[in-house]
Motif scaffolding. Sequence first.
Motif, PDB file in Angstrom:
ATOM      1  N   ASN A 168       0.825  -1.205   0.000  1.00 43.44           N
ATOM      2  CA  ASN A 168       0.000   0.000   0.000  1.00 43.44           C
ATOM      3  C   ASN A 168       0.857   1.252   0.000  1.00 43.44           C
ATOM      4  O   ASN A 168       0.540   2.239  -0.655  1.00 43.44           O
ATOM      5  CB  ASN A 168      -0.947  -0.019   1.203  1.00 43.44           C
ATOM      6  CG  ASN A 168      -1.955   1.118   1.148  1.00 43.44           C
ATOM      7  OD1 ASN A 168      -1.718   2.186   1.709  1.00 43.44           O
ATOM      8  ND2 ASN A 168      -3.064   0.917   0.448  1.00 43.44           N
ATOM      9  N   SER A 188      -5.711   2.023  -4.066  1.00 40.09           N
ATOM     10  CA  SER A 188      -4.922   2.088  -2.824  1.00 40.09           C
ATOM     11  C   SER A 188      -5.083   3.444  -2.135  1.00 40.09           C
ATOM     12  O   SER A 188      -5.160   3.518  -0.902  1.00 40.09           O
ATOM     13  CB  SER A 188      -3.449   1.829  -3.130  1.00 40.09           C
ATOM     14  OG  SER A 188      -3.271   0.523  -3.594  1.00 40.09           O
ATOM     15  N   TRP A 226      -6.587   4.078   1.540  1.00 38.43           N
ATOM     16  CA  TRP A 226      -5.758   4.789   2.520  1.00 38.43           C
ATOM     17  C   TRP A 226      -6.446   6.045   3.048  1.00 38.43           C
ATOM     18  O   TRP A 226      -6.476   6.291   4.259  1.00 38.43           O
ATOM     19  CB  TRP A 226      -4.421   5.144   1.852  1.00 38.43           C
ATOM     20  CG  TRP A 226      -3.448   5.895   2.711  1.00 38.43           C
ATOM     21  CD1 TRP A 226      -3.223   5.714   4.040  1.00 38.43           C
ATOM     22  CD2 TRP A 226      -2.580   6.946   2.293  1.00 38.43           C
ATOM     23  NE1 TRP A 226      -2.244   6.594   4.478  1.00 38.43           N
ATOM     24  CE2 TRP A 226      -1.830   7.360   3.423  1.00 38.43           C
ATOM     25  CE3 TRP A 226      -2.342   7.580   1.068  1.00 38.43           C
ATOM     26  CZ2 TRP A 226      -0.882   8.373   3.365  1.00 38.43           C
ATOM     27  CZ3 TRP A 226      -1.387   8.574   1.004  1.00 38.43           C
ATOM     28  CH2 TRP A 226      -0.664   8.976   2.146  1.00 38.43           C
TER      29      TRP A 226
END
Lengths: 137, 194
Positions: free
Chosen positions: A34, B187, B191
Amino acid sequence: MRTQGGILFANIGAGLALGFVVTSIGFGDFAELNRMFTFQDLRMFLAFAGAVAIIVAVFAIAGVRRTPTRIHAGVVPGAALFGVGWAISGGCPAIPIIQVGSGYLPALVSIAGIVVGIRLCRRVTTRLRIDTGSCGV
Amino acid sequence: MTDYWPWWAGAIGLALVTIAYSLAADRSFGVSGAWDRVLHWRTERDLERRRARDEVERRALVDALAGAGSGPPAGPHAPVPEPPPRPASLVSQAALLVSILVGGFVAATVSGRFDLRLDMGAGFADIVTADPLTMVVVLFVGGVLVGFGTRLAGGCSSGHGLHGCGRLYPVSLVATAVFFGTAVVVSFLLWKVV
């Protein structure tokens, strides 16, 4: 080395090396992945891009022949689905295997999903006659 | 526990694996293709047998032409074509997948990172979910998307990303840009939003 026995030997060597290298870089670690995709840490991105740059240079110097390829209908939708799956599960087709090898037992669920997805894809593309091309594998 | 490799060591390692395999086996290095062939082993086994029969017939034809002393055939006879390279056998493809597992296990053990666990780590719990049931659903759906997507695209991060981009194949450059781009967007959503 191009005999089936030679290819078996090459596959075993490449598999061992790939599993070792990918695990040592950290591709099996969801947090690292990530951080790469959100550009918080470029280490793994540079490893990937650096590898591509080395491969380009070595094949150019060695003058290895290139196989003609074409952009087929499945490339963009397939790659987009893969990108979503990679981002949410942290796995490309090799990574859940090394995650299991690292002790992450839930990665077996990712592998089960990959099995279903691959079988589903062949069934759908055969029935609808969708061209999936090949990267030469 | 040791740190992960620096970027340059990872780059050299990934490049060496890809180059060595390509030169040794004279074919692309791809994991999703290995999965695909192993999972459809009945169909692939029949194809392997058919290829073997075709090869026997081709050799018999070549021998017959050579025995007739005809040299390179002329006129209406076409030269016997060379067969396309045979794909790696099913056993080889299965061996690739098992070897990846062994290589990963060795790396995790040597680095002191091996740890049998029922979660996907703190990162997954923080960014995606800490709920076990939701985790199972997310991993399964993610796996289906990875499996379906890589086969629809004709390759994955090793076949398209490393080998294909390394050969500058347009199809692989497009595929890699799309899967990396999509993964970046998702992503960021995980996040910042989720």
